[in-house]
Write a protein that holds these residues in place. Structure first.
Motif, mmCIF file in Angstrom:
data_model
loop_
_atom_site.group_PDB
_atom_site.id
_atom_site.type_symbol
_atom_site.label_atom_id
_atom_site.label_comp_id
_atom_site.label_asym_id
_atom_site.label_seq_id
_atom_site.Cartn_x
_atom_site.Cartn_y
_atom_site.Cartn_z
ATOM 1 N N ARG A 1 -2.199 14.279 3.009
ATOM 2 C CA ARG A 1 -2.366 13.050 2.233
ATOM 3 C C ARG A 1 -3.410 13.287 1.141
ATOM 4 N N THR B 1 3.348 0.498 3.088
ATOM 5 C CA THR B 1 3.049 -0.576 4.033
ATOM 6 C C THR B 1 3.166 -1.894 3.266
ATOM 7 N N ARG C 1 -3.878 10.782 -1.509
ATOM 8 C CA ARG C 1 -4.441 9.519 -1.975
ATOM 9 C C ARG C 1 -3.743 8.344 -1.304
ATOM 10 N N SER C 2 -4.428 7.204 -1.312
ATOM 11 C CA SER C 2 -3.894 5.933 -0.828
ATOM 12 C C SER C 2 -4.129 4.893 -1.921
ATOM 13 N N ALA D 1 0.861 -1.182 0.000
ATOM 14 C CA ALA D 1 0.000 0.000 0.000
ATOM 15 C C ALA D 1 0.893 1.227 0.000
ATOM 16 N N SER D 2 0.411 2.320 -0.591
ATOM 17 C CA SER D 2 1.208 3.538 -0.698
ATOM 18 C C SER D 2 0.350 4.744 -0.343
ATOM 19 N N GLU D 3 0.703 5.415 0.750
ATOM 20 C CA GLU D 3 0.064 6.671 1.126
ATOM 21 C C GLU D 3 0.929 7.805 0.608
ATOM 22 N N GLN D 4 0.312 8.734 -0.117
ATOM 23 C CA GLN D 4 1.072 9.762 -0.811
ATOM 24 C C GLN D 4 0.635 11.151 -0.358
ATOM 25 N N TYR D 5 1.628 11.989 -0.070
ATOM 26 C CA TYR D 5 1.409 13.279 0.577
ATOM 27 C C TYR D 5 2.065 14.405 -0.217
ATOM 28 N N GLU E 1 -3.323 0.731 -3.352
ATOM 29 C CA GLU E 1 -2.988 -0.635 -2.966
ATOM 30 C C GLU E 1 -2.668 -1.453 -4.210
ATOM 31 N N ARG F 1 4.698 6.987 1.915
ATOM 32 C CA ARG F 1 4.854 6.009 2.991
ATOM 33 C C ARG F 1 4.238 4.686 2.549
#
Length: 219
Positions: A114, A190, A116-117, A88-92, A119, A188
Motif C-alpha cells: 500500500r 470503502t 497511499r490512502s 476512501a481508496s487504498e491504493q497498492y 478520502e 480497494r
C-alpha cells in the motif's frame, strides 16, 4: 471520517450506471492503454481534461499510454440527491513475480504494497453544466451512453491521470507470451452514505479493482 455540513455541487466523477434512485460504488485501477485499446482515446482524454486532468494527456502517444493510470474509488447516488456520500481508496502496487497468459487470469503477486490512502469529503457532487451541455460529450459520445443524473463522492487525486515512476511508485511489469502488457496496481474502496432523514450513517460496502472497470462507465 468527518462529515461536512455543506453539500458541494461540483464537477466530479465520470462514472455512470443505468440504475436510478439508488446507491452504487466502484473502484478502478485503470491504465490509459486499456481505454485506448477499447474506446476512442481522444474522447476519453477530452473528458478527463474537462474533469481536471492536465491538457497534456491528449498528446500522450499510443506507445506511452501504458505508463498512465487512473486510480480511484467512488460512491454514487443515482437520480436524486438524497444522501451524503463518502469514499476512501487504498491504493497498492505489486511486487514479486506476476504473470498472466491468454488462458489464465492474473496470477497472484508475491505481495501488494500500500502506497497511499485517500478520502473524499462528505458531499454530493455532480457534473458541471459545462460538461453536461458540451456537444463534445453528447449525441452518441461514449460517456453519455446509459447516463443518468449522478451525484457522487470520489476518493482520488485531483489531476485524475498519473504517470508510473513519476506520480505513482514503481511496480512490477505484467507479461503475456513474453510481451510487456502493463503494470500492477490494485485499488480497494470503502463506501459510506448518510441519510439525513433518518440521521443514520450506513456502510455500503467494499470494492476492488485491477482494471478500468468499464462496465461502471455505462458501457
Amino acid at each position: 471520517m468527518k462529515q461536512n455540513t455543506i453539500v458541494a455541487v461540483l464537477t466530479a466523477a465520470y462514472l455512470m450506471s443505468p440504475a436510478a434512485h439508488a446507491i452504487g460504488a466502484f473502484s478502478r485501477a485503470c491504465s490509459m492503454k486499456e481505454l485506448s485499446d477499447k474506446w476512442a482515446y481522444a474522447a476519453s482524454a477530452q473528458f478527463f481534461i474537462a474533469l481536471g486532468a492536465p491538457a497534456s494527456i491528449a498528446d500522450i502517444p499510443p506507445s506511452e499510454r501504458v505508463n498512465y493510470f487512473v486510480l480511484e474509488s467512488i460512491t454514487a447516488d443515482y437520480g436524486q440527491t438524497r444522501y451524503w456520500l463518502w469514499a476512501a481508496s487504498e491504493q497498492y502496487s505489486a511486487s514479486g513475480e506476476y504473470r498472466f497468459s491468454a488462458n489464465r487470469d492474473y496470477s497472484r503477486p508475491v505481495s501488494w504494497q500500500r502506497f497511499r490512502s485517500l478520502e473524499s469529503p462528505w458531499g454530493a457532487y455532480v457534473f458541471s453544466d459545462a460538461i453536461n451541455n458540451s456537444p463534445t460529450f453528447q449525441k452518441g459520445a461514449i460517456f453519455n451512453h446509459n447516463r443518468r443524473l449522478l451525484y457522487s463522492a470520489r476518493a482520488g487525486v485531483a489531476k485524475i491521470v498519473e504517470k508510473v515512476n513519476a506520480d505513482l511508485p514503481a511496480t512490477i511489469s505484467l507479461y503475456s507470451d513474453n510481451q510487456f502488457k502493463g503494470y500492477g496496481y490494485f485499488v480497494r474502496g470503502t463506501h459510506y452514505y448518510h441519510d439525513p432523514r433518518r440521521q443514520k450513517t450506513l456502510f455500503y460496502g467494499l470494492t476492488k479493482a485491477q482494471n478500468c472497470n468499464l462496465s461502471e462507465m455505462g458501457f
